[in-house]
Scaffold this active site. Structure first.
Site, PDB file in Angstrom:
ATOM      1  N   GLU A  81       0.853  -1.184   0.000  1.00  0.00           N
ATOM      2  CA  GLU A  81       0.000   0.000   0.000  1.00  0.00           C
ATOM      3  C   GLU A  81       0.891   1.237   0.000  1.00  0.00           C
ATOM      4  O   GLU A  81       1.806   1.347   0.817  1.00  0.00           O
ATOM      5  CB  GLU A  81      -0.917   0.013   1.216  1.00  0.00           C
ATOM      6  CG  GLU A  81      -1.810   1.231   1.328  1.00  0.00           C
ATOM      7  CD  GLU A  81      -2.616   1.497   0.054  1.00  0.00           C
ATOM      8  OE1 GLU A  81      -2.509   2.617  -0.481  1.00  0.00           O
ATOM      9  OE2 GLU A  81      -3.333   0.586  -0.394  1.00  0.00           O
ATOM     10  N   ASP A  83      -7.096   1.986  -8.891  1.00  0.00           N
ATOM     11  CA  ASP A  83      -7.505   3.297  -9.398  1.00  0.00           C
ATOM     12  C   ASP A  83      -7.652   3.214 -10.919  1.00  0.00           C
ATOM     13  O   ASP A  83      -6.706   2.861 -11.617  1.00  0.00           O
ATOM     14  CB  ASP A  83      -6.448   4.348  -9.037  1.00  0.00           C
ATOM     15  CG  ASP A  83      -6.929   5.768  -9.266  1.00  0.00           C
ATOM     16  OD1 ASP A  83      -7.732   5.992 -10.197  1.00  0.00           O
ATOM     17  OD2 ASP A  83      -6.498   6.663  -8.513  1.00  0.00           O
ATOM     18  N   LYS A 114      -9.401   9.477 -16.955  1.00  0.00           N
ATOM     19  CA  LYS A 114      -9.082  10.413 -18.025  1.00  0.00           C
ATOM     20  C   LYS A 114      -8.000   9.832 -18.932  1.00  0.00           C
ATOM     21  O   LYS A 114      -7.022   9.256 -18.459  1.00  0.00           O
ATOM     22  CB  LYS A 114      -8.604  11.738 -17.432  1.00  0.00           C
ATOM     23  CG  LYS A 114      -9.686  12.477 -16.648  1.00  0.00           C
ATOM     24  CD  LYS A 114      -9.182  13.805 -16.120  1.00  0.00           C
ATOM     25  CE  LYS A 114     -10.273  14.538 -15.355  1.00  0.00           C
ATOM     26  NZ  LYS A 114      -9.802  15.833 -14.795  1.00  0.00           N
ATOM     27  N   ASP A 151     -14.713  -2.137 -10.756  1.00  0.00           N
ATOM     28  CA  ASP A 151     -16.074  -1.672 -11.013  1.00  0.00           C
ATOM     29  C   ASP A 151     -16.130  -0.827 -12.273  1.00  0.00           C
ATOM     30  O   ASP A 151     -17.208  -0.373 -12.654  1.00  0.00           O
ATOM     31  CB  ASP A 151     -16.561  -0.821  -9.837  1.00  0.00           C
ATOM     32  CG  ASP A 151     -15.753   0.457  -9.725  1.00  0.00           C
ATOM     33  OD1 ASP A 151     -14.512   0.366  -9.513  1.00  0.00           O
ATOM     34  OD2 ASP A 151     -16.325   1.551  -9.878  1.00  0.00           O
ATOM     35  N   THR A 200     -13.749  -6.042  -0.161  1.00  0.00           N
ATOM     36  CA  THR A 200     -12.975  -4.857   0.197  1.00  0.00           C
ATOM     37  C   THR A 200     -13.919  -3.709   0.544  1.00  0.00           C
ATOM     38  O   THR A 200     -15.111  -3.731   0.235  1.00  0.00           O
ATOM     39  CB  THR A 200     -12.060  -4.409  -0.956  1.00  0.00           C
ATOM     40  OG1 THR A 200     -12.870  -3.942  -2.045  1.00  0.00           O
ATOM     41  CG2 THR A 200     -11.167  -5.546  -1.429  1.00  0.00           C
ATOM     42  N   PHE A 245     -13.848  -0.781  -0.838  1.00  0.00           N
ATOM     43  CA  PHE A 245     -14.297  -0.181  -2.087  1.00  0.00           C
ATOM     44  C   PHE A 245     -15.470  -0.960  -2.672  1.00  0.00           C
ATOM     45  O   PHE A 245     -16.438  -0.372  -3.151  1.00  0.00           O
ATOM     46  CB  PHE A 245     -13.146  -0.117  -3.096  1.00  0.00           C
ATOM     47  CG  PHE A 245     -12.238   1.059  -2.903  1.00  0.00           C
ATOM     48  CD1 PHE A 245     -12.734   2.343  -2.907  1.00  0.00           C
ATOM     49  CD2 PHE A 245     -10.887   0.879  -2.717  1.00  0.00           C
ATOM     50  CE1 PHE A 245     -11.910   3.447  -2.733  1.00  0.00           C
ATOM     51  CE2 PHE A 245     -10.033   1.963  -2.534  1.00  0.00           C
ATOM     52  CZ  PHE A 245     -10.552   3.250  -2.539  1.00  0.00           C
ATOM     53  N   GLU A 246     -15.385  -2.285  -2.649  1.00  0.00           N
ATOM     54  CA  GLU A 246     -16.488  -3.068  -3.188  1.00  0.00           C
ATOM     55  C   GLU A 246     -17.774  -2.770  -2.430  1.00  0.00           C
ATOM     56  O   GLU A 246     -18.837  -2.579  -3.041  1.00  0.00           O
ATOM     57  CB  GLU A 246     -16.200  -4.568  -3.105  1.00  0.00           C
ATOM     58  CG  GLU A 246     -17.368  -5.391  -3.631  1.00  0.00           C
ATOM     59  CD  GLU A 246     -17.235  -6.875  -3.368  1.00  0.00           C
ATOM     60  OE1 GLU A 246     -18.244  -7.590  -3.514  1.00  0.00           O
ATOM     61  OE2 GLU A 246     -16.139  -7.328  -3.005  1.00  0.00           O
TER      62      GLU A 246
END
Length: 226
Positions: free
Chosen positions: A73, A123, A127, A159, A197, A199-200
């Site tokens: 991390e 991530d 863009k 995702d 996680t 985020f999930e």
């Protein structure tokens, strides 16, 4: 440490948290990662790239005490929080490293030592001008191939549909190194979760859909990067 993570409580990474400064000089080459786990040095080794708050490592390491886990991390607050969580739960089969993933893989991870690599919700850098910063690219997959044991797997979930297509294109460039398979949930995952996680869980509440794949290492010579 951010108060939003620790709520003002002291954070102790113990021996589970390892900083880049604690690593030997990179010129010395790969290190014996098993030695980090003392008496459990010979257990199979798994790697998570981008551990966030450590939710996946906490559940997976607790469910598989016969395996070792290294999490990478690069956000210091998340790294410290995750290491503290694992320490408080007595998960001595986990080590959290505060380091950039490419640097760690290039210089410190021996060939043929990883049985599973987990990459969950990296991530997406949506863009176009930032696509070069995306983690999953052919050079990384070639790099990982050297570090994997025979028949080892890379498990990837996201995702972001466009990023998933990008990952598929990257995988298509290394079909000599990997077989692409349907996503396989980690053993500790419960209910309808993919990996569990933070985020999930956040994205699930937002109603997002998920995409994933498994890349299984094929035998053969490694492709090095010039």
């Amino acid at each position: 440490m951010s108060l939003s993570l620790s709520h003002g409580k002291p954070v102790d990474v113990g021996r589970i948290g390892i900083t880049q400064e604690a690593l030997p000089p990179y010129e010395q080459g790969p290190i014996d990662l098993g030695a980090w786990f003392g008496a459990g040095a010979e257990r199979p080794l798994e790697l998570e790239i981008g551990s966030g708050k450590g939710t996946f490592l906490v559940q997976e390491a607790a469910a598989a005490p016969d395996r070792n886990f290294i999490g990478i991390e690069y956000a210091r607050a998340f790294w410290a929080y995750a290491a503290d969580r694992c320490r408080r739960r007595g998960l001595d089969n986990v080590r959290l490293v505060y380091v950039e993933a490419g640097y760690f893989l290039d210089w410190f991870v021996p060939d043929g030592c990883l049985e599973v690599v987990h990459v969950y919700f990296p991530d997406p850098w949506p863009k176009k001008r930032h696509h070069k910063r995306r983690l999953i690219q052919p050079p990384l997959l070639r790099n990982l191939h050297r570090r994997l044991t025979a028949d080892a797997t890379i498990r990837i979930a996201t995702d972001h549909e466009d990023y998933f297509s990008w990952i598929g294109e990257a995988a298509a460039e290394v079909t000599d190194l990997y077989d692409r398979l349907p996503f396989e949930r980690p053993p500790s995952t419960g209910g309808d979760e993919w990996v569990g996680t933070n985020f999930e869980r956040k994205y699930r509440r937002e109603g997002r859909s998920f995409h994933g794949m498994v890349l299984r290492r094929r035998p053969g010579p490694d492709k090095l990067i010039d």
